[in-house]
Design an enzyme around this catalytic site. Sequence first.
Site, PDB file in Angstrom:
ATOM      1  CG  HIS D 195      -1.947   1.402   1.258  1.00  0.00           C
ATOM      2  ND1 HIS D 195      -3.071   1.164   0.790  1.00  0.00           N
ATOM      3  CD2 HIS D 195      -1.694   2.484   1.863  1.00  0.00           C
ATOM      4  CE1 HIS D 195      -3.480   2.342   0.866  1.00  0.00           C
ATOM      5  NE2 HIS D 195      -2.712   3.157   1.429  1.00  0.00           N
ATOM      6  CG  LEU D 230      -9.213  -1.552  -0.194  1.00  0.00           C
ATOM      7  CD1 LEU D 230      -8.527  -2.537  -1.021  1.00  0.00           C
ATOM      8  CD2 LEU D 230      -9.946  -0.316  -1.108  1.00  0.00           C
ATOM      9  CG  ASP D 231      -5.762  -0.044   1.583  1.00  0.00           C
ATOM     10  OD1 ASP D 231      -5.258  -1.235   0.851  1.00  0.00           O
ATOM     11  OD2 ASP D 231      -6.410   0.969   0.973  1.00  0.00           O
ATOM     12  CD  GLU D 232      -8.519  -0.595   8.005  1.00  0.00           C
ATOM     13  OE1 GLU D 232      -8.086  -0.942   9.293  1.00  0.00           O
ATOM     14  OE2 GLU D 232      -7.906   0.268   7.795  1.00  0.00           O
TER      15      GLU D 232
END
Lengths: 287, 287, 287, 287
Positions: D195, D230-232
């Site tokens: 990310h 998402l992105d977690e």
Amino acid sequence: MSRIKEAILLIHCKDKPGIIAAVTEYILNHGGNILDLDQHTDSVKQKFYMRVSWDLEKFDIPQEEMDTHFKQEIASSFKMSWSLHFSGKRQKLAIFVSKQQHCLFDILARWQTKEWDVDIPVIISNHEDAGETAEKFGIEFYHFPITKEIKKDQEAKQILLLKEKGIDIIVLARYMQILSHGFIDVFRNQVINIHHSFLPAFPGARPYHSAYERGVKIIGATSHYVTEDLDEGPIIEQDIVHVTHRDDIESLVRKGRDLETLVLSRAVWKHIRRKTLVTDNRTIIFN
Amino acid sequence: MSRIKEAILLIHCKDKPGIIAAVTEYILNHGGNILDLDQHTDSVKQKFYMRVSWDLEKFDIPQEEMDTHFKQEIASSFKMSWSLHFSGKRQKLAIFVSKQQHCLFDILARWQTKEWDVDIPVIISNHEDAGETAEKFGIEFYHFPITKEIKKDQEAKQILLLKEKGIDIIVLARYMQILSHGFIDVFRNQVINIHHSFLPAFPGARPYHSAYERGVKIIGATSHYVTEDLDEGPIIEQDIVHVTHRDDIESLVRKGRDLETLVLSRAVWKHIRRKTLVTDNRTIIFN
Amino acid sequence: MSRIKEAILLIHCKDKPGIIAAVTEYILNHGGNILDLDQHTDSVKQKFYMRVSWDLEKFDIPQEEMDTHFKQEIASSFKMSWSLHFSGKRQKLAIFVSKQQHCLFDILARWQTKEWDVDIPVIISNHEDAGETAEKFGIEFYHFPITKEIKKDQEAKQILLLKEKGIDIIVLARYMQILSHGFIDVFRNQVINIHHSFLPAFPGARPYHSAYERGVKIIGATSHYVTEDLDEGPIIEQDIVHVTHRDDIESLVRKGRDLETLVLSRAVWKHIRRKTLVTDNRTIIFN
Amino acid sequence: MSRIKEAILLIHCKDKPGIIAAVTEYILNHGGNILDLDQHTDSVKQKFYMRVSWDLEKFDIPQEEMDTHFKQEIASSFKMSWSLHFSGKRQKLAIFVSKQQHCLFDILARWQTKEWDVDIPVIISNHEDAGETAEKFGIEFYHFPITKEIKKDQEAKQILLLKEKGIDIIVLARYMQILSHGFIDVFRNQVINIHHSFLPAFPGARPYHSAYERGVKIIGATSHYVTEDLDEGPIIEQDIVHVTHRDDIESLVRKGRDLETLVLSRAVWKHIRRKTLVTDNRTIIFN
């Protein structure tokens, strides 16, 4: 890189009043608009350093006359050392490598992905290993075996080749040979090396072994211009990684490789962008 | 720091199968619950290192008998070197300082704000400058002027004082005197120094001047246990800051000060928490 | 800090040709020798930023007339925003603190060891805890308890006090109160705060708990000028430390403290040295 | 990587006394010599984590029976979650990429130079750009265009392909597509993403633009396992670089690329070496 056509002027001389005014006046009066100016005065050594770039669009002096003109108008009176560059021209880069290819791959990737707007006409090595990689990327590969006896002749051939190709920058991407003074003299401040240690520290060929034995908690890498004094050239870039007692030599070497790769590429990038100026065996790195 | 009463055991010996099993069995069988275990095997040197801590609440061996008991049951058969510590006991710290007080202030602040759960019975200096600071914080201050002639006697007096105060750790917080072998021998692996450079690098008293002349892009600091070989002791902690050609010597010194302060405090903290183990002039720093 | 008496001029305005030439000409023609010039052009926003300092020794315009004179001669025609400073004057710093004192101790140490050439006439707190420390260092301490009801009045009194003491810079050294817009407006770009997280990230009061829950591998700290938007002011300095799953909240807080201390002091130092310029809620940090 | 054949056991379960003793006893009694043991107890969550590796040479339980045997003897009684790995087996890695190839080149270089001892049977992309690179390195390339309509079907085909190739690890090397829950579910904790920001921070597609507007002084990158949020997903690796007001968006992107490349490769390397354990959406990264 900015798309506008720009001139870059690197200056150093003894410090005296009026240098900045004179140079900026000069650019202004000839229709140049300054894009960036970075100046530094070393009050200890009483020296003046400056990098200034300007837009060439409305600039009324032809590029081919710039040198003479600037010399007459400004440089002489201030006894300046200076160099002039134009953003249009793509620089030509030659890579010297031995067996380890991590730095080589990194540079080729930056070229291939167009991150670096340069030409790489030739890869030179004292071994054949990198030939396959050169072929992959469609770059001419020259194998110059080096032994004490033939070193002088081989370097002579290398110089010819590099001149013929119009090389501007020579990157020693883990090239495990010492260049002779003659070679260095021809490409003064154009040869960039990566040293697998910080300097000064752990001189010698196996710094990671020394680092392991000494139990250091950081290892470093240093990129510098090559001079007659081995590993004593002007430092362009340095960085480190933290290590622990758990890092055996293999692990130190692995972490060192990433560091060498990054530090070398940062240094070459700064050189390409004309951000570096060498003086008294030190570098001024402009913003 | 965890509030539960815990035992900390530091072990190193020749590697052989069964060490971990034996030690953890031992703790388990006597009612101890392991809080943390960190182990490292140096496959090159064939050495085994371990730090293990456990809850003493239900542990059925009295603290005063632990040493003898563990020796008989486990240590002897594995020919271990080991040390045993109990979280209850507050460690006693002595600070040696010369004229510069940045490290001194930092340590006193950590003590005053209770970040460090230690006692500081005494501050010792070869100058009078720090006396006022010691008074501010209500700590006894002893001034031991040092000259070649009286050094031996002064150190003898210092040792007496430190013994009398029951000092566990001696922190050389920018103490610009070299301790004699005799002194070091009495406090083996208990004296922590901060060296204002990374090691190895720029030996000598004015590393920032050398760094400036050499035009380095990073400066470092190293904290280590003091041994007979000046600046060659086992390294506990190292770190760096980035610098540029704009950093004159004054600026390098200023950035260096912050670095020295931080690196020294990190090293002392690790020692206090019994995270350090010295072997073959290297340190094992446990998690 | 250099001992020569120098003038520092901070400028920003819309970019146009000739600014540098005009300003450097001006300084030259009045006998000033430029010590340092750092300029930046934001080509996206078409803005020009410059910091220039010069030796006042032979400068022929009296300090008290400089503002008017520079405005007439240069500033007006370029529609500049500018500020003018003279190295002679010691700046007056006020420290706001709540219960945690690590940043407070660090600042006092820098002042006491003369690393920072400033005056600290007053320490202000909403709690009594720091009073003892203020006394240690012989600095006036004012306790202003804050509740919703009396906040407005207390801030009014604080402003009076700060004005009376001629305060130039207000450092919020872990001051856990939100300043009202009225207060901020009076000391625009003079109030520096330390935020115990990088921004943007983990908004709210307990970032280390969030960091722990999220299992991050780095924690940060941010120092910024205080504006009406809480934690949204122009960032002066940021840095991070690496952490692991082994860092419990207590350990994160401890590492965070060192980071906050360092980042805040770096930011204040840059402000003191007139290296910062605020524009469009961003900072330009000059070399 | 060590040449000896080793077993690696990753364990987590509720903390209780005797786990380490039981496991190390078990290994010892069956002729295994422990090479490395790293254990962590989360005293807040009362959880136990351990990674232990041992030499298989004299180990008397056949690999194929290990799972059942360990379950019966040890795992069941402690209600362990565990996974078992053997150093012999080369892991199979699939690379997903979109148009930007800097991470792709970096991974291929590590594979080509044998730094990474893995197989890369396939490169998958939603664009054709990377096809030429795949060919250069002699790796099969599959182009799966993605549109909302065909996404489900394309992912189904991708899963079939990945299963057929026996893929162990999926690296999203700047793959600008969101994988559906179905896909993620099939490769739980096997998909690693990079990310281009630290997390949490600047959510969304253009973090460098946000960073520029906000005037941050550091930018980061985060590598994590891909989960439904998402992105977690659990963070494996994070790092940052320092930036200034001089870094325009192009420069931020350039510095960000180097950071993404390095952070992703470090994360993948840790996964390959079985140093990562996922729990409660956090990672334990063993030494």
